[in-house]
Design an enzyme around this catalytic site. Structure first.
Site, PDB file in Angstrom:
ATOM      1  CG  ASN A   1      11.620 -36.386  16.382  1.00 60.16           C
ATOM      2  OD1 ASN A   1      10.706 -37.248  15.927  1.00 60.16           O
ATOM      3  ND2 ASN A   1      12.096 -35.299  15.626  1.00 60.16           N
TER       4      ASN A   1
ATOM      5  CG  ASP B   1       5.623 -40.109   5.441  1.00 58.85           C
ATOM      6  OD1 ASP B   1       5.512 -41.005   4.923  1.00 58.85           O
ATOM      7  OD2 ASP B   1       5.975 -39.609   6.747  1.00 58.85           O
TER       8      ASP B   1
ATOM      9  CD  GLU C   1      10.601 -34.213  12.303  1.00 61.11           C
ATOM     10  OE1 GLU C   1      10.415 -34.970  13.308  1.00 61.11           O
ATOM     11  OE2 GLU C   1      11.526 -34.914  11.396  1.00 61.11           O
TER      12      GLU C   1
HETATM   13  C1  F6R Z   1       7.153 -43.303   7.618  1.00 63.50           C
HETATM   14  C2  F6R Z   1       6.772 -42.151   8.738  1.00 63.50           C
HETATM   15  C3  F6R Z   1       7.716 -42.113   9.980  1.00 63.50           C
HETATM   16  C4  F6R Z   1       8.305 -43.321  10.474  1.00 63.50           C
HETATM   17  C5  F6R Z   1       9.311 -43.163  11.537  1.00 63.50           C
HETATM   18  C6  F6R Z   1       9.750 -44.514  11.825  1.00 63.50           C
HETATM   19  O1  F6R Z   1       6.210 -43.200   6.413  1.00 63.50           O
HETATM   20  O2  F6R Z   1       6.018 -41.594   8.556  1.00 63.50           O
HETATM   21  O3  F6R Z   1       6.973 -41.249  10.908  1.00 63.50           O
HETATM   22  O4  F6R Z   1       7.372 -44.185  10.530  1.00 63.50           O
HETATM   23  O5  F6R Z   1      10.292 -42.248  11.120  1.00 63.50           O
HETATM   24  O6  F6R Z   1      10.659 -44.987  11.133  1.00 63.50           O
HETATM   25  P1  F6R Z   1      11.203 -46.175  11.229  1.00 63.50           P
HETATM   26  O7  F6R Z   1      10.245 -47.535  11.296  1.00 63.50           O
HETATM   27  O8  F6R Z   1      12.149 -46.589  10.263  1.00 63.50           O
HETATM   28  O9  F6R Z   1      12.040 -46.322  12.678  1.00 63.50           O
END
Ligand code: F6R
Length: 244
Positions: free
Chosen positions: A136, A67, A143
């Site tokens: 979440n 992403d 999401e």
């Molecule tokens: C990042 C992504 C998100 C993160 C998730 C966890 O490319 O796709 O889904 O993997 O928000 O983020 P962290 O690792 O910072 O807790």
């Protein structure tokens, strides 16, 4: 689903790096699906160490990131493009043309989404997808929603995600939307590794492993249906899993 729990971050990063370097040893032009965020940083540091020690080469590896934020310049320090070059690509021998990160500034975002899915298909699909997970239950920026998403698309970020990530945006407000691979794109990967650490992830991990398969409750719960998923956890993230 294989669940491995590590008491220290270095062993977790090593286990993840082992799987990636084993794959590259078997298939030097492997297609890696990569994540940003805090979860994979230790793994990327370990991959750099192994590259510097001459144990792995990324010369023929191809990568697709999950992403990128929309409306954030590519060179902004908070862009996922900057993150990946800073944490991994800039320190190994991967050719720039083998790196793919969705373009959240493309003039035609719908066309960019389609082109990204096509590039993944043209590369032969993702061999190993690395994931983090949101509090979440989001994977990529998928999401909680009424239905599982399919391919790459534009996603509005939820308050929970904005709250979790806005700490990085000290100068400018955090973007409210992102371009992300869909749940379907992630599920199509041949093999998936999800890293989660810390107690803030415990509920999402419980819902991923033993909750109902539900796009609204926990998008990551779809992983229960995938034939090759490994969760790499610390004891805090695993705290709500039953051990017997
Ligand atoms: C990042 C992504 C998100 C993160 C998730 C966890 O490319 O796709 O889904 O993997 O928000 O983020 P962290 O690792 O910072 O807790």
């Amino acid at each position: 689903m294989q669940i491995l729990i590590f008491n220290d971050p270095l062993s977790l990063a090593n286990a993840c790096a082992d799987r990636i370097t084993d794959l590259i040893a078997r298939k030097p032009d492997a297609v890696l699906g990569l994540a940003t965020g805090a979860s994979p940083v230790g793994t990327y540091a370990e991959l750099i160490r192994r590259y510097e020690a001459g144990k792995v080469s990324f010369r023929s590896v191809r990568t697709f990131n999950l992403d990128e934020y929309c409306d954030l310049p590519k060179a902004d320090p908070n862009s996922y493009n900057s993150f990946m070059w800073d944490k991994l690509f800039g320190h190994v021998d991967i050719p720039a043309e083998n790196v793919h990160i969705p373009d959240g500034n493309a003039p035609d975002l719908a066309a960019q989404c389609e082109a990204y899915d096509q590039m993944i298909r043209d590369a032969g699909g993702i061999d190993l997808q690395l994931l983090g997970i949101g509090r979440n239950g989001h994977i990529g920026f998928n999401e909680p929603a009424d239905a599982f998403t399919k391919g790459t698309h534009i996603a509005a970020l939820t308050e929970s995600t904005i709250e979790a990530n806005s700490k990085y945006f000290t100068e400018n407000p955090m973007p409210k939307s992102a371009i992300t691979m869909g749940v379907g794109s992630i599920f199509a990967a041949k093999s998936i590794i999800l890293i989660a650490t810390g107690k803030k992830k415990a509920e999402a991990i419980r819902n991923t492993v033993c909750g109902d398969i539900s796009p609204s409750r926990c998008p990551a719960s779809i992983l229960q249906l995938h034939p090759d998923v490994t969760l790499l956890l610390d004891p805090e993230a695993a705290a709500l899993l039953k051990t017997s």
